[in-house]
Design an enzyme around this catalytic site. Structure first.
Site, mmCIF file in Angstrom:
data_model
loop_
_atom_site.group_PDB
_atom_site.id
_atom_site.type_symbol
_atom_site.label_atom_id
_atom_site.label_comp_id
_atom_site.label_asym_id
_atom_site.label_seq_id
_atom_site.Cartn_x
_atom_site.Cartn_y
_atom_site.Cartn_z
ATOM 1 N N GLU A 68 64.288 -71.929 -80.845
ATOM 2 C CA GLU A 68 63.438 -71.259 -81.846
ATOM 3 C C GLU A 68 63.750 -72.243 -83.313
ATOM 4 O O GLU A 68 62.706 -72.396 -84.026
ATOM 5 C CB GLU A 68 64.031 -69.837 -82.311
ATOM 6 C CG GLU A 68 63.621 -69.005 -81.135
ATOM 7 C CD GLU A 68 64.935 -68.978 -80.238
ATOM 8 O OE1 GLU A 68 65.800 -69.601 -80.142
ATOM 9 O OE2 GLU A 68 65.187 -67.718 -79.489
ATOM 10 N N CYS A 77 69.241 -65.288 -80.483
ATOM 11 C CA CYS A 77 70.454 -65.094 -81.079
ATOM 12 C C CYS A 77 70.551 -64.647 -82.766
ATOM 13 O O CYS A 77 69.363 -64.554 -83.337
ATOM 14 C CB CYS A 77 71.337 -66.321 -81.258
ATOM 15 S SG CYS A 77 71.106 -67.692 -82.225
ATOM 16 N N ASN A 89 66.010 -75.863 -76.768
ATOM 17 C CA ASN A 89 67.485 -76.119 -77.375
ATOM 18 C C ASN A 89 68.000 -77.726 -77.071
ATOM 19 O O ASN A 89 67.613 -78.066 -75.944
ATOM 20 C CB ASN A 89 68.362 -74.779 -76.621
ATOM 21 C CG ASN A 89 68.090 -75.063 -75.171
ATOM 22 O OD1 ASN A 89 67.398 -75.302 -74.514
ATOM 23 N ND2 ASN A 89 69.234 -74.470 -74.438
ATOM 24 N N CYS A 124 68.944 -66.997 -84.999
ATOM 25 C CA CYS A 124 67.543 -67.251 -85.034
ATOM 26 C C CYS A 124 66.620 -66.153 -85.511
ATOM 27 O O CYS A 124 65.586 -66.183 -86.119
ATOM 28 C CB CYS A 124 67.251 -67.848 -83.479
ATOM 29 S SG CYS A 124 67.682 -69.403 -83.179
ATOM 30 N N GLU A 167 71.658 -79.367 -76.765
ATOM 31 C CA GLU A 167 72.957 -79.138 -76.935
ATOM 32 C C GLU A 167 73.630 -80.284 -77.305
ATOM 33 O O GLU A 167 73.060 -81.647 -77.344
ATOM 34 C CB GLU A 167 73.501 -78.631 -75.616
ATOM 35 C CG GLU A 167 72.683 -77.150 -75.238
ATOM 36 C CD GLU A 167 73.500 -76.589 -73.939
ATOM 37 O OE1 GLU A 167 74.199 -77.201 -73.484
ATOM 38 O OE2 GLU A 167 72.879 -75.116 -73.774
ATOM 39 N N CYS A 214 69.363 -74.300 -81.237
ATOM 40 C CA CYS A 214 68.558 -73.179 -80.530
ATOM 41 C C CYS A 214 66.973 -73.771 -80.167
ATOM 42 O O CYS A 214 66.570 -74.346 -81.228
ATOM 43 C CB CYS A 214 68.549 -71.788 -80.806
ATOM 44 S SG CYS A 214 70.158 -71.026 -80.395
#
Ligand code: THU
Length: 128
Positions: A52, A83, A39, A86, A41, A50
């Site tokens: 993934e 999430c 991830n 994803c 940010e 993310c």
């Protein structure tokens, strides 16, 4: 190295200064090659991505579009649930029976599949 071990190792490179929740993902693609993601940010919070998504981007950039297996890991109280976005991204490149291992750095493991994560996924077949 297992796929979970690869995800755990790359997790160390996650950039998560806002949530302090580092995630690592590893995807084995159709060729057998493993692609990694973390991830990433951003101070503008919605711009974060993310783990993934990062692994999928690396796979596609390398010229592959078929997911054979996935592992995701975080330091969490339960195997980290991907999430919703994803799940949709995984369903784009992974068949329903593709195995997804959700893991924690504390030792928990949960085996699931792309179809279990997103039953009734919208796909290109719905636009036929
Ligand atoms: N996150 C992932 O990278 N993958 C998941 O499966 C769950 C959540 C990230 C997004 C954000 O950087 C942080 O975890 C907290 O939501």
């Amino acid at each position: 190295m297992t796929l979970v071990e690869a995800a755990a190792q790359v997790r160390g490179n996650a950039y998560a200064p806002y949530s302090n929740f580092k995630v690592g993902a590893a995807i084995r693609a159709g060729s057998g090659q493993v692609y990694l993601g973390v991830n990433v940010e951003n101070a503008a919070y919605p711009e974060g991505t993310c783990a993934e998504a990062g692994a999928i981007a690396a796979m596609v950039a390398a010229g592959e579009t078929r997911i054979a297996e996935v592992a995701v890991i975080a330091d969490a109280p339960r195997p980290v649930p991907p999430c919703g976005g994803c799940r949709q991204k995984l369903a784009e490149f992974g068949a329903g029976d593709v195995r997804v291992t959700l893991a924690t750095t504390r030792g928990a493991r949960q085996e699931t599949t792309v179809a279990e994560l997103l039953p009734g996924a919208f796909t290109d077949r719905d636009m036929a």
